[in-house]
Design a protein around this motif. Structure first.
Motif, PDB file in Angstrom:
ATOM      1  N   LEU A  52       0.813  -1.225   0.000  1.00 16.17           N
ATOM      2  CA  LEU A  52       0.000   0.000   0.000  1.00 16.17           C
ATOM      3  C   LEU A  52       0.844   1.271   0.000  1.00 16.17           C
ATOM      4  O   LEU A  52       0.346   2.345   0.320  1.00 16.17           O
ATOM      5  N   MET A  53       2.111   1.145  -0.390  1.00 12.98           N
ATOM      6  CA  MET A  53       3.061   2.244  -0.245  1.00 12.98           C
ATOM      7  C   MET A  53       2.545   3.570  -0.804  1.00 12.98           C
ATOM      8  O   MET A  53       2.745   4.631  -0.224  1.00 12.98           O
ATOM      9  N   HIS A  54       1.867   3.506  -1.936  1.00 11.66           N
ATOM     10  CA  HIS A  54       1.407   4.737  -2.587  1.00 11.66           C
ATOM     11  C   HIS A  54      -0.091   4.975  -2.392  1.00 11.66           C
ATOM     12  O   HIS A  54      -0.665   5.867  -3.026  1.00 11.66           O
ATOM     13  N   ASP A  55      -0.718   4.184  -1.528  1.00 11.01           N
ATOM     14  CA  ASP A  55      -2.177   4.239  -1.411  1.00 11.01           C
ATOM     15  C   ASP A  55      -2.694   4.571  -0.016  1.00 11.01           C
ATOM     16  O   ASP A  55      -3.897   4.725   0.167  1.00 11.01           O
ATOM     17  N   THR A  56      -1.811   4.676   0.973  1.00  2.49           N
ATOM     18  CA  THR A  56      -2.273   4.920   2.342  1.00  2.49           C
ATOM     19  C   THR A  56      -2.466   6.405   2.622  1.00  2.49           C
ATOM     20  O   THR A  56      -3.492   6.814   3.183  1.00  2.49           O
ATOM     21  N   ALA A  57      -1.482   7.212   2.251  1.00  2.00           N
ATOM     22  CA  ALA A  57      -1.587   8.654   2.496  1.00  2.00           C
ATOM     23  C   ALA A  57      -2.812   9.219   1.782  1.00  2.00           C
ATOM     24  O   ALA A  57      -3.119   8.848   0.646  1.00  2.00           O
ATOM     25  N   GLN A  58      -3.529  10.089   2.478  1.00  2.00           N
ATOM     26  CA  GLN A  58      -4.741  10.736   1.984  1.00  2.00           C
ATOM     27  C   GLN A  58      -5.925   9.787   1.780  1.00  2.00           C
ATOM     28  O   GLN A  58      -6.936  10.163   1.174  1.00  2.00           O
ATOM     29  N   SER A  59      -5.818   8.552   2.254  1.00  2.00           N
ATOM     30  CA  SER A  59      -6.920   7.610   2.097  1.00  2.00           C
ATOM     31  C   SER A  59      -7.923   7.736   3.237  1.00  2.00           C
ATOM     32  O   SER A  59      -7.622   8.265   4.309  1.00  2.00           O
ATOM     33  N   THR A  60      -9.132   7.270   2.997  1.00  2.00           N
ATOM     34  CA  THR A  60     -10.161   7.149   4.024  1.00  2.00           C
ATOM     35  C   THR A  60     -10.263   5.667   4.354  1.00  2.00           C
ATOM     36  O   THR A  60     -10.588   4.859   3.486  1.00  2.00           O
ATOM     37  N   VAL A  61      -9.960   5.315   5.611  1.00  2.00           N
ATOM     38  CA  VAL A  61      -9.692   3.923   5.986  1.00  2.00           C
ATOM     39  C   VAL A  61     -10.753   3.409   6.960  1.00  2.00           C
ATOM     40  O   VAL A  61     -11.121   4.092   7.914  1.00  2.00           O
ATOM     41  N   LEU A  62     -11.205   2.180   6.717  1.00  2.00           N
ATOM     42  CA  LEU A  62     -12.079   1.471   7.643  1.00  2.00           C
ATOM     43  C   LEU A  62     -11.339   0.245   8.151  1.00  2.00           C
ATOM     44  O   LEU A  62     -10.932  -0.612   7.366  1.00  2.00           O
ATOM     45  N   ASP A  63     -11.122   0.179   9.467  1.00  2.00           N
ATOM     46  CA  ASP A  63     -10.496  -0.978  10.102  1.00  2.00           C
ATOM     47  C   ASP A  63     -11.596  -1.791  10.768  1.00  2.00           C
ATOM     48  O   ASP A  63     -12.082  -1.448  11.846  1.00  2.00           O
ATOM     49  N   SER A  68      -6.611  -4.635  18.538  1.00  4.57           N
ATOM     50  CA  SER A  68      -5.521  -3.844  19.108  1.00  4.57           C
ATOM     51  C   SER A  68      -5.319  -2.524  18.379  1.00  4.57           C
ATOM     52  O   SER A  68      -4.607  -1.644  18.863  1.00  4.57           O
ATOM     53  N   GLY A  69      -5.909  -2.396  17.178  1.00  3.73           N
ATOM     54  CA  GLY A  69      -5.714  -1.188  16.379  1.00  3.73           C
ATOM     55  C   GLY A  69      -4.438  -1.195  15.563  1.00  3.73           C
ATOM     56  O   GLY A  69      -4.084  -0.191  14.948  1.00  3.73           O
ATOM     57  N   SER A  70      -3.747  -2.325  15.521  1.00  4.96           N
ATOM     58  CA  SER A  70      -2.445  -2.406  14.864  1.00  4.96           C
ATOM     59  C   SER A  70      -2.474  -1.892  13.427  1.00  4.96           C
ATOM     60  O   SER A  70      -1.590  -1.136  13.011  1.00  4.96           O
ATOM     61  N   LEU A  71      -3.498  -2.273  12.662  1.00  6.83           N
ATOM     62  CA  LEU A  71      -3.546  -1.887  11.246  1.00  6.83           C
ATOM     63  C   LEU A  71      -4.060  -0.461  11.072  1.00  6.83           C
ATOM     64  O   LEU A  71      -3.469   0.336  10.342  1.00  6.83           O
ATOM     65  N   GLY A  72      -5.154  -0.132  11.729  1.00  7.49           N
ATOM     66  CA  GLY A  72      -5.721   1.201  11.568  1.00  7.49           C
ATOM     67  C   GLY A  72      -4.804   2.299  12.060  1.00  7.49           C
ATOM     68  O   GLY A  72      -4.678   3.358  11.427  1.00  7.49           O
ATOM     69  N   LEU A  73      -4.134   2.069  13.187  1.00  5.14           N
ATOM     70  CA  LEU A  73      -3.210   3.077  13.707  1.00  5.14           C
ATOM     71  C   LEU A  73      -1.978   3.215  12.824  1.00  5.14           C
ATOM     72  O   LEU A  73      -1.440   4.309  12.670  1.00  5.14           O
ATOM     73  N   GLU A  74      -1.553   2.115  12.214  1.00  3.36           N
ATOM     74  CA  GLU A  74      -0.431   2.190  11.273  1.00  3.36           C
ATOM     75  C   GLU A  74      -0.810   3.049  10.072  1.00  3.36           C
ATOM     76  O   GLU A  74      -0.021   3.886   9.610  1.00  3.36           O
ATOM     77  N   ALA A  75      -2.034   2.856   9.569  1.00  2.00           N
ATOM     78  CA  ALA A  75      -2.500   3.679   8.449  1.00  2.00           C
ATOM     79  C   ALA A  75      -2.560   5.151   8.843  1.00  2.00           C
ATOM     80  O   ALA A  75      -2.182   6.037   8.067  1.00  2.00           O
ATOM     81  N   THR A  84     -11.630   4.985  10.574  1.00  2.00           N
ATOM     82  CA  THR A  84     -12.688   4.496  11.451  1.00  2.00           C
ATOM     83  C   THR A  84     -12.293   3.115  11.944  1.00  2.00           C
ATOM     84  O   THR A  84     -12.021   2.223  11.139  1.00  2.00           O
ATOM     85  N   LEU A  85     -12.242   2.951  13.272  1.00  3.52           N
ATOM     86  CA  LEU A  85     -11.900   1.671  13.883  1.00  3.52           C
ATOM     87  C   LEU A  85     -13.156   1.088  14.507  1.00  3.52           C
ATOM     88  O   LEU A  85     -13.728   1.677  15.432  1.00  3.52           O
ATOM     89  N   VAL A  86     -13.597  -0.054  14.002  1.00  4.00           N
ATOM     90  CA  VAL A  86     -14.812  -0.693  14.502  1.00  4.00           C
ATOM     91  C   VAL A  86     -14.419  -1.877  15.382  1.00  4.00           C
ATOM     92  O   VAL A  86     -13.708  -2.782  14.926  1.00  4.00           O
ATOM     93  N   GLU A  87     -14.852  -1.864  16.613  1.00  5.63           N
ATOM     94  CA  GLU A  87     -14.488  -2.911  17.572  1.00  5.63           C
ATOM     95  C   GLU A  87     -15.680  -3.244  18.462  1.00  5.63           C
ATOM     96  O   GLU A  87     -16.292  -2.358  19.047  1.00  5.63           O
ATOM     97  N   LYS A  88     -15.987  -4.523  18.561  1.00  5.26           N
ATOM     98  CA  LYS A  88     -17.155  -4.983  19.313  1.00  5.26           C
ATOM     99  C   LYS A  88     -16.930  -4.972  20.826  1.00  5.26           C
ATOM    100  O   LYS A  88     -17.837  -4.617  21.583  1.00  5.26           O
ATOM    101  N   ALA A  89     -15.753  -5.375  21.282  1.00  8.83           N
ATOM    102  CA  ALA A  89     -15.503  -5.508  22.719  1.00  8.83           C
ATOM    103  C   ALA A  89     -15.354  -4.133  23.366  1.00  8.83           C
ATOM    104  O   ALA A  89     -14.479  -3.355  22.970  1.00  8.83           O
ATOM    105  N   PRO A  90     -16.184  -3.816  24.351  1.00  7.85           N
ATOM    106  CA  PRO A  90     -16.117  -2.472  24.950  1.00  7.85           C
ATOM    107  C   PRO A  90     -14.746  -2.119  25.518  1.00  7.85           C
ATOM    108  O   PRO A  90     -14.278  -0.985  25.355  1.00  7.85           O
ATOM    109  N   ALA A  91     -14.077  -3.069  26.174  1.00  6.91           N
ATOM    110  CA  ALA A  91     -12.768  -2.759  26.775  1.00  6.91           C
ATOM    111  C   ALA A  91     -11.738  -2.421  25.699  1.00  6.91           C
ATOM    112  O   ALA A  91     -10.936  -1.492  25.869  1.00  6.91           O
TER     113      ALA A  91
END
Length: 200
Positions: A52-63, A68-75, A84-91
């Motif tokens: 995704l080297m040329h596709d992450t910057a300026q993108s609108t991302v859905l994780d 843990s957020g590993s992918l969304g936070l990296e983006a 947008t990070l969607v996570e079911k577990a409240p904690a």
């Protein structure tokens, strides 16, 4: 959610995820142990973001299944416009919000919801990069892909990353998605798809 029944993120103890590159390069964020939490490994993550080297910057991302957020936070670190990070577990959702707060990341949101249910409603926005790493062997990956396509969540030419158990059959993927990249690593398969317009 980056979860499976195979192993915990840190052998039963709290661990961390590391941001590989971008404005927060090298930053480690704590991850409270959750049953079966399986953050994407640094090696797989590095391969993905090389793709995704040329596709992450300026993108609108859905994780989806953010965990843990590993992918969304990296983006986000790599200059995505919005995540947008969607996570079911409240904690875990609360932990993700703490990460965003600690990073002063105002261009991201955490949605505490069941991802498949959340995707059933009409799209709130369209995403051009979607990251899908659901719990393994729970029948979530293909319904997630279908819901993204059917309910208008994807922009034209959206890129979709999918990480699954390697034995998962992909015969029910949306017909207008084109497989661009594919790798197998141990028990997992990870793939990058291109959405080639709407289905007829």
């Amino acid at each position: 959610m980056k979860q499976s029944n195979s192993r915990a993120a840190s052998g039963g103890q709290s661990g961390f995820v590391r941001i590989i590159s971008g404005k927060w390069r090298g930053k480690k964020l704590p991850v409270a142990d959750a049953l079966g939490l399986r953050p994407t490994t640094d090696r797989v993550k590095e391969t993905l973001f090389n793709w995704l080297m040329h596709d992450t910057a300026q993108s609108t991302v859905l994780d989806c299944f953010a965990g843990s957020g590993s992918l969304g936070l990296e983006a986000l670190s790599r200059y995505a416009d919005y995540v947008t990070l969607v996570e079911k577990a409240p904690a875990l959702a609360r932990q993700l919000q703490r990460h965003l707060d600690s990073l002063s990341a105002s261009n991201a949101e955490v949605v505490n919801a069941d991802c498949l249910q959340w995707l059933q409603r009409p799209a709130l926005r369209q995403y051009n990069l979607v990251l899908i790493d659901p719990p393994f062997r729970q029948g979530l990956a293909l319904p997630c892909c279908q819901a993204l396509e059917q309910h208008g969540w994807l922009s034209d030419s959206a890129l979709i990353y999918l990480e699954t158990e390697k034995e998962l059959a992909l015969n029910a993927m949306p017909a207008n998605w084109q497989l661009l990249k594919e790798k197998i690593a141990g028990q997992l398969a990870y793939r990058l798809w291109l959405r080639a317009g709407a289905t007829a």
